[in-house]
Design an enzyme around this catalytic site. Structure first.
Site, PDB file in Angstrom:
ATOM      1  CG  ASP A  99      -2.148   0.759   1.003  1.00 27.67           C
ATOM      2  OD1 ASP A  99      -2.186   1.191   0.342  1.00 27.67           O
ATOM      3  OD2 ASP A  99      -3.056   0.801   1.846  1.00 27.67           O
ATOM      4  CG  ASP A 154      -9.642   1.723  -0.683  1.00 30.44           C
ATOM      5  OD1 ASP A 154      -9.117   0.854  -1.831  1.00 30.44           O
ATOM      6  OD2 ASP A 154      -9.193   2.787   0.633  1.00 30.44           O
TER       7      ASP A 154
HETATM    8  C1  DGJ Z   1      -6.133   1.912   1.635  1.00 30.96           C
HETATM    9  C2  DGJ Z   1      -6.030   0.465   0.416  1.00 30.96           C
HETATM   10  O1  DGJ Z   1      -7.102   0.986  -0.477  1.00 30.96           O
HETATM   11  C3  DGJ Z   1      -7.429  -0.139   1.744  1.00 30.96           C
HETATM   12  O2  DGJ Z   1      -7.754  -1.309   1.061  1.00 30.96           O
HETATM   13  C4  DGJ Z   1      -6.649  -1.062   2.881  1.00 30.96           C
HETATM   14  O3  DGJ Z   1      -5.840  -1.689   2.406  1.00 30.96           O
HETATM   15  C5  DGJ Z   1      -6.414   0.332   3.727  1.00 30.96           C
HETATM   16  N1  DGJ Z   1      -5.332   1.065   2.568  1.00 30.96           N
HETATM   17  C6  DGJ Z   1      -5.109   0.038   4.839  1.00 30.96           C
HETATM   18  O4  DGJ Z   1      -5.069   1.115   5.644  1.00 30.96           O
END
Ligand code: DGJ
Length: 732
Positions: A478, A546
């Site tokens: 991430d 997301d």
């Molecule tokens: C952002 C990501 O896009 C999510 O899927 C998740 O992993 C969160 N970060 C976790 O902090």
């Protein structure tokens, strides 16, 4: 009128009357780059200025490329550089340059002339053309590289800039590619967005002047804009008609693409690293290699262009592009930070129950002095939290193995929380302006990857995880913060910061991949904040957004699908959106399927549906991942979306159909025409992935010829009771 100007005007006049072009043509030499359908023709004449003369369908007789120039009766090109293959600045140039330099003596002029070229046949499908240009006055060389992929009609273009002067030279602009297209109109399809709003599209004609697509965010560089775009010539291309250039810059940091419709009505596209707050200093005998612009041209619409890119990506760029992928259960939205060993063990059982391959443990598993119980702390302290996970990660990996599933883990290794032991111990490893107040993005800061010690640290995070847990089968990488207050305590020259950051990132990824070549890794950046083909050399898939509301996803995935193959797109079934579980699952199947739901909360029928869906998916995933993709109905043009994948033998196809509008009485009144089938074959059409207890309104598998399905089509019978319909087509 000054005499030199007068000469140009007279020359221009003669040229427009066709009197001198024959002489120029006789002296000119062409360097055609031919692929299966197209040719990009470079040309130079006695002045040795290398120009981009043509990009279009290839000619049967390559000798005729020399005639192309004579067909154009444009206004005078005063500088002789308007269509330069790599436009220098500070000499004759009057338009946007591809390169600007400051020589060691302070002079800012550059001229580039053809010196030599070489073509290497890398294999039967791939060639590389390297053309060396040189400044006649200064010892600066630019080598233009064009790697062409015959069957895919794709070109990768980049440049190497060489300083052979005795002292340091500064590059103030250093583009990867400089293309010239000729048409009477240019339509740019571009993207913008923000968190949960990735890949929002706009398409409009370009007008005279310069339009810029760029990023200045450093990391998570595509949050507002990705480096992928398309330009149609004449009019906006449709799926199967029109000429369109589809392109993507392979770079994970600040980028810039200039689109200049010039006074001659040509379109000049200059793409590369953004020179915003950046320059590159080259010591004597040092080179700089730019990232690659990847592009394809289709004269048969957007569908062909996409399939070209997909085929190229799977074969030559995306890590393990022709391989397999793991279906998974992720716990991010199911638990957020609230979990412990016992809860996770339950989720491992759920993974097995669901029938997916892997459990992915998300954010929240680390930090002890500052436990990661929210996004306000702990990034950098990559030790398992002793309260939540008293037996560490190893025991979970073991338990997963016992359950017969694989185990994967989330990391965000480029980042640091101000509230962390890492920050306390190494404040000089953090990107920040020492005299200025810190400013946070998601409460965090970025580590200074220009510093080799930080690179070691980041590599070590992954290496430790793999060393301690050899069975670890998946990484979600991430990247949630942009760079504010760009400054490195390590670098002497702050102008090098943004470029060195990305170089540092690639060095780390290179090291990871040389030790762990195959472990699947998801490229995630708080959603789709980092989606580019350079990063995808190291990653097997990316996280588009997301936002997993299936209705939103149909639109986003549709746009991503122009540039990236389905196998690279991770889609999860979550609780976002108002659509049914079936609708959400169907949408997530158009790529690499995952779930992020509380399996134990599913009603019996829902669980049954999910289990069957995973089985259906397992049976079809080969076609979705490795097949050819055809977009059949654009959700932006009507009330439906339809997209299909056809395997290479044309014996199996999957068609995803969705209602994207819920106005009264809406439904598919007409059949949807299929594409890419074998007209000679007979196909059985059956609806699959039905919710338990429901029956298909299409009956039980009727047979049609491929000819019929492509000319007349099939009606999925979408309506408000059947807003999502998945069809399987199998040759008999
Ligand atoms: C952002 C990501 O896009 C999510 O899927 C998740 O992993 C969160 N970060 C976790 O902090």
């Amino acid at each position: 009128m000054p005499t030199h100007h007068f000469k140009h005007v007279v020359l221009g006049l003669l040229m427009t009357q066709g009197l001198v072009h024959l002489e120029i043509q006789a002296q000119s030499k062409q360097i055609p780059i031919e692929t299966r359908s197209n040719a990009l023709v470079l040309e130079y004449d006695s002045t040795k200025t290398l120009k981009m003369r043509y990009y279009g369908e290839k000619l049967n007789d390559a000798k005729e490329y020399s005639t192309i120039a004579s067909g154009y009766r444009q206004l005078t090109d005063y500088s002789g550089l308007s269509d330069a293959a790599y436009t220098p600045s500070g000499s004759k140039n009057l338009l946007e340059p591809a390169i600007s330099v400051v020589h060691s003596d302070g002079n800012r002029s550059l001229d580039l002339r053809y010196e030599k070229h070489e073509v290497k046949n890398l294999d039967a499908n791939v060639k590389q053309l390297d053309i060396t240009l040189k400044d006649p006055v200064y010892d600066i060389y630019v080598v233009l590289h064009y790697k062409s992929f015959l069957n895919e009609d794709v070109i990768e273009q980049w440049a190497t800039i060489q300083n052979k002067e005795k002292k340091v030279v500064t590059l103030e602009k250093f583009a990867s590619a400089n293309l010239t297209l000729r048409s009477n109109a240019y339509w740019l399809r571009q993207y913008h967005g923000d968190w949960a709003k990735e890949m929002q599209v706009e398409e409009a004609p370009l007008t005279h002047g310069i339009k810029v697509l760029d990023s200045k965010l450093g990391t998570r560089a595509n949050l507002f804009q990705p480096p992928s775009f398309m330009v149609s010539l004449g009019k906006a291309a449709s799926e199967d008609e029109g000429t369109v250039l589809m392109a993507s810059l392979g770079y994970s940091g600040n980028f810039k693409v200039d689109f200049e419709v010039d006074y001659l009505n040509n379109l000049r596209i200059i793409a590369g690293i953004n020179n915003y707050a950046s320059n590159v200093k080259l010591a004597s005998n040092q080179d700089f290699t730019t990232p690659k612009l990847i592009y394809t041209l289709s004269t048969k619409g957007k569908g062909t262009a996409s399939r070209n890119l997909h085929n190229w990506a799977r074969k030559y760029q995306l890590l393990d592009g022709n391989g397999e992928r793991l279906t998974l259960l992720n716990n991010w939205e199911a638990t957020y930070f609230d979990f412990n060993e016992q809860k996770l063990k339950g989720l491992l059982q759920d993974t097995k129950k669901l029938g997916v391959d892997l459990f992915l443990l998300d954010d929240g598993w680390f930090g002890n002095k500052y436990p990661r119980n929210s996004d306000h702390s702990s990034l950098g302290d990559w030790q398992p939290n002793r309260t939540k996970l008293p037996n560490g990660i190893a025991t979970l990996v073991e338990e997963a193995t016992k359950q017969g599933v694989k185990f994967g883990i989330w990391v965000e290794p480029e980042m640091v929380s101000p509230k962390s032991e890492l920050y306390e111990q190494h404040p000089d490893w953090v990107v920040k302006q020492p005299q200025r107040e810190e400013h946070y993005f998601r409460n965090q800061l970025v580590l200074d990857l220009t510093n080799p010690k930080v690179q070691d640290f980041v590599f070590q995070i992954l290496d430790d995880l793999f060393t301690k847990n050899p069975a670890l089968a998946y990484i979600k990488w991430d990247c949630n913060a942009v760079i504010y207050n760009a400054h490195s305590a390590f670098l002497k020259d702050q102008g090098a910061f943004y470029v060195s950051y990305v170089e540092g990132l690639y060095k780390v990824l290179e090291r990871i991949r040389s030790k762990y070549p195959k472990v699947p890794m998801m490229l995630c950046s708080g959603g789709g904040g980092r989606v580019d083909y350079a990063a995808l050399r190291y990653f097997t898939e990316f996280w588009p957004s997301d936002n997993t509301d299936p209705l939103e996803r149909i639109f986003m995935q549709y746009e991503y699908s122009y540039f990236f193959p389905a196998i690279s797109t991770s889609n999860h079934v979550t609780d976002w959106g108002k659509q049914s579980l079936k609708f959400r699952t169907d949408v997530a199947m158009m790529g690499k399927l995952g779930f992020d739901i509380v399996v134990s909360h599913l009603k019996e029928q829902d669980l049954l549906f999910c289990q069957q869906a995973v089985k259906d998916y397992d049976a079809l995933k080969g076609t979705i991942w490795h097949g050819e993709q055809y977009r059949l109905a654009d959700p932006r043009e009507g009330d439906f979306a339809a997209l299909s994948y056809v395997n290479s033998q044309k014996t199996e196809a999957v068609i995803f159909n969705y209602l994207v509008n819920n106005r009264y009485g809406i439904g598919t009144t007409d059949p949807i025409r299929l594409k890419g089938l074998d007209a000679q074959k007979q196909y059985r059409v059956e609806e699959i992935n039905l919710y338990p207890g429901t029956k298909s309104s299409l009956g039980q598998g009727q047979t049609y010829s491929g000819d019929y399905l492509m000319k007349v089509g099939v009606n999925p019978d979408l309506n408000s009771n059947r807003p999502s319909v998945l069809l399987k087509i199998s040759a008999r």
